[in-house]
Design a protein around this motif. Structure first.
Motif, PDB file in Angstrom:
ATOM      1  N   ASP A 172      -0.014   9.845   5.634  1.00  0.00           N
ATOM      2  CA  ASP A 172      -1.339  10.484   5.666  1.00  0.00           C
ATOM      3  C   ASP A 172      -1.329  11.936   5.184  1.00  0.00           C
ATOM      4  O   ASP A 172      -2.307  12.659   5.381  1.00  0.00           O
ATOM      5  CB  ASP A 172      -1.947  10.427   7.073  1.00  0.00           C
ATOM      6  CG  ASP A 172      -2.132   8.991   7.551  1.00  0.00           C
ATOM      7  OD1 ASP A 172      -2.442   8.137   6.706  1.00  0.00           O
ATOM      8  OD2 ASP A 172      -1.966   8.739   8.749  1.00  0.00           O
ATOM      9  N   ALA A 173      -0.239  12.391   4.558  1.00  0.00           N
ATOM     10  CA  ALA A 173      -0.227  13.728   3.987  1.00  0.00           C
ATOM     11  C   ALA A 173      -1.196  13.790   2.804  1.00  0.00           C
ATOM     12  O   ALA A 173      -1.386  12.793   2.094  1.00  0.00           O
ATOM     13  CB  ALA A 173       1.181  14.101   3.540  1.00  0.00           C
ATOM     14  N   PRO A 174      -1.847  14.916   2.569  1.00  0.00           N
ATOM     15  CA  PRO A 174      -2.798  15.020   1.450  1.00  0.00           C
ATOM     16  C   PRO A 174      -2.125  14.721   0.109  1.00  0.00           C
ATOM     17  O   PRO A 174      -0.984  15.121  -0.121  1.00  0.00           O
ATOM     18  CB  PRO A 174      -3.265  16.485   1.515  1.00  0.00           C
ATOM     19  CG  PRO A 174      -2.996  16.918   2.920  1.00  0.00           C
ATOM     20  CD  PRO A 174      -1.763  16.178   3.348  1.00  0.00           C
ATOM     21  N   GLY A 175      -2.835  14.030  -0.765  1.00  0.00           N
ATOM     22  CA  GLY A 175      -2.351  13.776  -2.113  1.00  0.00           C
ATOM     23  C   GLY A 175      -1.370  12.635  -2.251  1.00  0.00           C
ATOM     24  O   GLY A 175      -0.813  12.429  -3.330  1.00  0.00           O
ATOM     25  N   THR A 176      -1.143  11.877  -1.166  1.00  0.00           N
ATOM     26  CA  THR A 176      -0.188  10.775  -1.250  1.00  0.00           C
ATOM     27  C   THR A 176      -0.889   9.499  -1.703  1.00  0.00           C
ATOM     28  O   THR A 176      -2.111   9.372  -1.653  1.00  0.00           O
ATOM     29  CB  THR A 176       0.492  10.527   0.102  1.00  0.00           C
ATOM     30  OG1 THR A 176      -0.497  10.135   1.069  1.00  0.00           O
ATOM     31  CG2 THR A 176       1.216  11.767   0.575  1.00  0.00           C
ATOM     32  N   VAL A 177      -0.075   8.545  -2.147  1.00  0.00           N
ATOM     33  CA  VAL A 177      -0.592   7.235  -2.554  1.00  0.00           C
ATOM     34  C   VAL A 177       0.173   6.152  -1.802  1.00  0.00           C
ATOM     35  O   VAL A 177       1.294   6.375  -1.338  1.00  0.00           O
ATOM     36  CB  VAL A 177      -0.465   7.020  -4.076  1.00  0.00           C
ATOM     37  CG1 VAL A 177      -1.304   8.027  -4.843  1.00  0.00           C
ATOM     38  CG2 VAL A 177       0.984   7.105  -4.524  1.00  0.00           C
ATOM     39  N   ALA A 178      -0.425   4.999  -1.704  1.00  0.00           N
ATOM     40  CA  ALA A 178       0.174   3.895  -0.962  1.00  0.00           C
ATOM     41  C   ALA A 178       1.273   3.229  -1.776  1.00  0.00           C
ATOM     42  O   ALA A 178       1.141   3.039  -2.990  1.00  0.00           O
ATOM     43  CB  ALA A 178      -0.889   2.870  -0.589  1.00  0.00           C
ATOM     44  N   GLY A 179       2.351   2.850  -1.096  1.00  0.00           N
ATOM     45  CA  GLY A 179       3.413   2.107  -1.764  1.00  0.00           C
ATOM     46  C   GLY A 179       2.896   0.817  -2.368  1.00  0.00           C
ATOM     47  O   GLY A 179       3.335   0.404  -3.447  1.00  0.00           O
ATOM     48  N   ALA A 182       6.802  10.262   1.299  1.00  0.00           N
ATOM     49  CA  ALA A 182       6.046  11.377   1.853  1.00  0.00           C
ATOM     50  C   ALA A 182       5.709  11.097   3.307  1.00  0.00           C
ATOM     51  O   ALA A 182       5.804   9.956   3.788  1.00  0.00           O
ATOM     52  CB  ALA A 182       4.762  11.594   1.057  1.00  0.00           C
ATOM     53  N   VAL A 183       5.302  12.137   3.996  1.00  0.00           N
ATOM     54  CA  VAL A 183       4.828  11.988   5.368  1.00  0.00           C
ATOM     55  C   VAL A 183       3.541  11.181   5.356  1.00  0.00           C
ATOM     56  O   VAL A 183       2.661  11.396   4.513  1.00  0.00           O
ATOM     57  CB  VAL A 183       4.573  13.366   5.998  1.00  0.00           C
ATOM     58  CG1 VAL A 183       4.027  13.222   7.417  1.00  0.00           C
ATOM     59  CG2 VAL A 183       5.853  14.185   5.999  1.00  0.00           C
ATOM     60  N   PRO A 222       5.911  -1.247   0.547  1.00  0.00           N
ATOM     61  CA  PRO A 222       4.466  -1.413   0.372  1.00  0.00           C
ATOM     62  C   PRO A 222       3.644  -0.761   1.478  1.00  0.00           C
ATOM     63  O   PRO A 222       2.476  -0.411   1.259  1.00  0.00           O
ATOM     64  CB  PRO A 222       4.281  -2.936   0.349  1.00  0.00           C
ATOM     65  CG  PRO A 222       5.520  -3.499   0.927  1.00  0.00           C
ATOM     66  CD  PRO A 222       6.605  -2.537   0.608  1.00  0.00           C
ATOM     67  N   GLU A 223       4.235  -0.579   2.664  1.00  0.00           N
ATOM     68  CA  GLU A 223       3.518   0.045   3.776  1.00  0.00           C
ATOM     69  C   GLU A 223       3.717   1.563   3.829  1.00  0.00           C
ATOM     70  O   GLU A 223       3.127   2.239   4.675  1.00  0.00           O
ATOM     71  CB  GLU A 223       3.975  -0.567   5.106  1.00  0.00           C
ATOM     72  CG  GLU A 223       3.820  -2.084   5.178  1.00  0.00           C
ATOM     73  CD  GLU A 223       2.386  -2.532   4.939  1.00  0.00           C
ATOM     74  OE1 GLU A 223       1.466  -1.829   5.407  1.00  0.00           O
ATOM     75  OE2 GLU A 223       2.184  -3.565   4.276  1.00  0.00           O
ATOM     76  N   GLY A 224       4.553   2.111   2.949  1.00  0.00           N
ATOM     77  CA  GLY A 224       4.844   3.540   2.975  1.00  0.00           C
ATOM     78  C   GLY A 224       3.841   4.358   2.186  1.00  0.00           C
ATOM     79  O   GLY A 224       2.980   3.831   1.471  1.00  0.00           O
ATOM     80  N   ARG A 225       3.973   5.680   2.322  1.00  0.00           N
ATOM     81  CA  ARG A 225       3.165   6.631   1.566  1.00  0.00           C
ATOM     82  C   ARG A 225       4.096   7.446   0.673  1.00  0.00           C
ATOM     83  O   ARG A 225       5.210   7.794   1.071  1.00  0.00           O
ATOM     84  CB  ARG A 225       2.397   7.576   2.493  1.00  0.00           C
ATOM     85  CG  ARG A 225       1.478   6.901   3.471  1.00  0.00           C
ATOM     86  CD  ARG A 225       0.305   6.218   2.800  1.00  0.00           C
ATOM     87  NE  ARG A 225      -0.537   7.128   2.039  1.00  0.00           N
ATOM     88  CZ  ARG A 225      -1.666   6.742   1.424  1.00  0.00           C
ATOM     89  NH1 ARG A 225      -2.053   5.473   1.461  1.00  0.00           N
ATOM     90  NH2 ARG A 225      -2.388   7.618   0.742  1.00  0.00           N
TER      91      ARG A 225
END
Length: 246
Positions: free
Chosen positions: A187-194, A184-185, A169-172
């Motif tokens: 704060d990388a562009p286009g990512t969403v929160a777990g 994903a890394v 839940p804390e990942g991207r």
């Protein structure tokens, strides 16, 4: 060799779209619980005094009968369905665009004569919620996810593709249409929160961040299914939003 007769007797259905045919008739695209999406030829279904015309409208729960050969069967009977808890008797003005968006998704992505009773129930429930004045964002996302599952493009939003690791839940994460979600890394562009993915999996979307993440992921998944075809309801929505900004 005789052709197979297509028929139904007072089955639950919704009108998705209709268009005039000749002087007094209509071609109706309907979504039925037992037979899926069907095309019906409705004779005499035009004119201000036609009861059939008043019934064959989007967002009105119906009981419909038809019979015929080929792609378009003949409508033989239509009446209101008595299901006040499951669907709308029309939608408020603020919800009409959302309703037509649902209709267009079904028209574009389902196959004629392919039953989807669970999707029918989800659609009925969505219209009922819209008619009750519920905010559309969350219920549209729930329906989109259900539609993808029915089409065979469902996504497991609780595990990473490939590794099978549980979503943190804390990942991207990044969503890849036709594949799944991958870590994903941060704060990388286009990512969403777990956390947003897990909320989407549980159908419990709440808050603007989760709703926006879900909208982006499901739009990418639907665009993959649409194969580049544009939805007219999106075009109209963008035009209206642009006009309001001006």
């Amino acid at each position: 060799m005789s052709r197979t007769v297509r028929k139904a007797q007072m089955t639950r259905a919704w009108v998705l779209h209709h268009r005039p045919f000749r002087d007094t008739s209509r071609i109706v695209e309907a979504f039925s619980r037992e037979q899926g999406r069907v095309t019906l030829f409705a004779r005499g279904a035009r004119g201000p005094r036609s009861r059939t015309a008043s019934l064959l409208q989007p967002f009105v729960p119906l009981l419909v009968s038809w019979r015929g050969h080929g792609d378009a069967a003949q409508l033989t009977a239509v009446d209101l369905a008595d299901e006040p808890a499951r669907g709308a008797r029309g939608l408020p003005a603020a919800a009409v665009m959302s309703g037509f968006y649902l209709n267009e998704l079904i028209l574009r992505l389902t196959t004629r004569d392919d039953p989807h009773p669970d999707l029918f129930d989800a659609y009925s429930a969505a219209l009922g919620a819209l008619a009750a004045g519920n905010a559309p964002d969350a219920l549209l996302r729930v329906f989109e996810r259900r539609l993808l599952e029915e089409l065979g493009y469902g996504v497991d939003f609780e595990v990473e593709m490939g590794s099978g690791r549980a979503i943190d839940p804390e990942g991207r994460y990044v969503f890849r249409a036709g594949q799944g979600v991958a870590r994903a890394v941060a704060d990388a562009p286009g990512t969403v929160a777990g956390r947003s993915l897990l909320s989407l999996a549980g159908g419990r979307l709440a808050g603007p961040a989760e709703l926006e993440d879900a909208r982006r992921v499901l739009r990418a998944a639907l665009d993959y299914c649409l194969e580049g075809r544009e939805l007219m309801t999106r075009v109209v929505a963008r035009a209206v939003a642009g006009k309001e900004r001006r």
